[in-house]
Design a protein around this motif. Sequence first.
Motif, PDB file in Angstrom:
ATOM      1  N   GLU A 182      -3.026  -0.011   1.528  1.00 21.48           N
ATOM      2  CA  GLU A 182      -2.373   0.954   0.711  1.00 21.48           C
ATOM      3  C   GLU A 182      -4.187   2.281   0.951  1.00 21.48           C
ATOM      4  O   GLU A 182      -3.264   3.654   0.264  1.00 21.48           O
ATOM      5  N   SER A 183      -5.057   2.476   1.303  1.00 25.46           N
ATOM      6  CA  SER A 183      -5.635   3.690   2.437  1.00 25.46           C
ATOM      7  C   SER A 183      -4.325   4.596   2.937  1.00 25.46           C
ATOM      8  O   SER A 183      -5.046   5.733   2.924  1.00 25.46           O
ATOM      9  N   THR A 184      -4.309   3.627   3.366  1.00 26.25           N
ATOM     10  CA  THR A 184      -2.964   4.653   4.443  1.00 26.25           C
ATOM     11  C   THR A 184      -1.705   5.770   3.555  1.00 26.25           C
ATOM     12  O   THR A 184      -1.581   6.082   4.035  1.00 26.25           O
ATOM     13  N   LEU A 185      -1.287   4.392   2.311  1.00 29.37           N
ATOM     14  CA  LEU A 185      -0.574   5.553   1.158  1.00 29.37           C
ATOM     15  C   LEU A 185      -1.062   6.961   1.016  1.00 29.37           C
ATOM     16  O   LEU A 185      -0.984   7.835   0.586  1.00 29.37           O
ATOM     17  N   LYS A 186      -2.647   6.036   0.660  1.00 25.97           N
ATOM     18  CA  LYS A 186      -2.888   7.430  -0.453  1.00 25.97           C
ATOM     19  C   LYS A 186      -3.926   8.720   0.805  1.00 25.97           C
ATOM     20  O   LYS A 186      -3.422   9.463   0.533  1.00 25.97           O
ATOM     21  N   MET A 213       0.269  -5.070   8.115  1.00 32.19           N
ATOM     22  CA  MET A 213      -0.658  -4.678   7.723  1.00 32.19           C
ATOM     23  C   MET A 213      -1.345  -5.404   6.639  1.00 32.19           C
ATOM     24  O   MET A 213      -1.257  -6.816   6.561  1.00 32.19           O
ATOM     25  N   GLY A 214      -1.734  -4.928   5.359  1.00 34.43           N
ATOM     26  CA  GLY A 214      -3.108  -5.154   4.895  1.00 34.43           C
ATOM     27  C   GLY A 214      -2.196  -5.386   3.696  1.00 34.43           C
ATOM     28  O   GLY A 214      -1.241  -5.694   3.252  1.00 34.43           O
ATOM     29  N   ARG A 215      -3.167  -5.634   1.921  1.00 32.17           N
ATOM     30  CA  ARG A 215      -2.578  -5.323   1.123  1.00 32.17           C
ATOM     31  C   ARG A 215      -2.082  -3.639   0.305  1.00 32.17           C
ATOM     32  O   ARG A 215      -2.906  -2.588   1.087  1.00 32.17           O
TER      33      ARG A 215
END
Length: 446
Positions: free
Chosen positions: A406-410, A348-350
């Motif tokens: 973060e893009s995964t969450l969005k 996982m990233g940021r």
Amino acid sequence: MKMFLNCIRRRLQFLGEKLPRYQRNISRYNTRDDSCDKTSLLMQLCADRYYISPEAFHTRTCTYGPLGTELKKNIIEQWTSAVRSRAYVFGITTSVQSRMCEESVRIVNVGALQEIINQDSLSKKEASQKIQTLMKDSVSVRTSLLQGALQQYIQALELVNRTLPFGLAETGLCHHSDSQLRHSSGCSFEVTESSLVWFCSPRTSSQWMDYWAHQRLQWWRKFALGPSDFDMCNVVDEELKEGTSHGVKVLYKFPWGSETLETLWSLGDTLLLKTHQGTCTKLQCRDGRKSVVPHVISVSANVDRGMLAYLFNSFQLLKKTDNKQKLHQRMVLKLHPTLTPVKVALDMGRGSSSELRQICEGLFQEFLEAGISTWPGYLDTMSLSLENLHTKYDEMGVLFTVMVSESTLKSGLLLVRNRDTTIRETMHISEIKCFLLKYISASDNF
């Protein structure tokens, strides 16, 4: 892999070289074709990346790490699947103890032997008699799987209703003595062997020998990055065993020279008759209108040496350019997708750590349920840059790195990196499992 470190060390000594100190910064590695340096780099990589245990450097033997265990399991599964693809090939399990094999290795109680030697009151004759008794009572362990299959022949013959051909397959530990090992250190080694003993009509034995020799070479090459390093040759007459009419070796070209991975013997009926003395009629089966004693073809692979061959064959030192246009080299284990121990690394990233971890845990369970071997990188508490993370997974031989951010969450998008192409692409979280399954399934036909 108990022979792995010893094997490499003996070869390095044989080449008259010393192990260079491993440097993590391989951009300073000399790119000339130095097989000894490349061998030592691979050995250290295998210790650092969980293929062999690090403490093996301080001992004479070596044990598997988690990835080495998985790689060996994959090789055995593929070997067994290949030889059992024909009808009437059955799996068997035989005892590691052997009381019939003339070439067996004996396990002697060292304490009991030392006690006899330390008894000063014993005459030379008495000590010799006690040692002979100790040897007689000691356990003999097998040096091959052939004898066990020959002993189970009659039972298996009834199973197939006395119809030829059929085979008995097994994988297990054997003990090879120093006389069986090149450049050995004077002791016995546990070796994992995979064996197929094929019983066929005397009139078709030569055709079956050719068939299995071709099939076995093609199998080794199927999973190779460089298939031409695998070759085949006939066994010279001087090396033929009793009752053997023909022999074939499957070889791999290591940096120190070619070594045998698999041996095929056309044994005739000599050993079968010797194993079942006085029961010739029970050995016979139908060949058309005739009753015959079948000929035996033995196929035996050294799994440990085969694993070593695939590690060498897949090991690459590749050039790469960083963001500052500086030339570096990266080490990669480009193991075949079917054999590589870990198909996917999840990281996982940021973003929100707790939320990203929940996504990773969900994907991890989903992958495991689908049979996709997955490395839980998201559990690692040591923070690494994306570049260092890819370096780590390339050295482990991981096929794909999946990054949750973060893009995964969005938007539900993941970053997926391919080990072999180094291309990074975005993919929706709902598509990733299907993509991986299709890729792994297609790899069987590479």
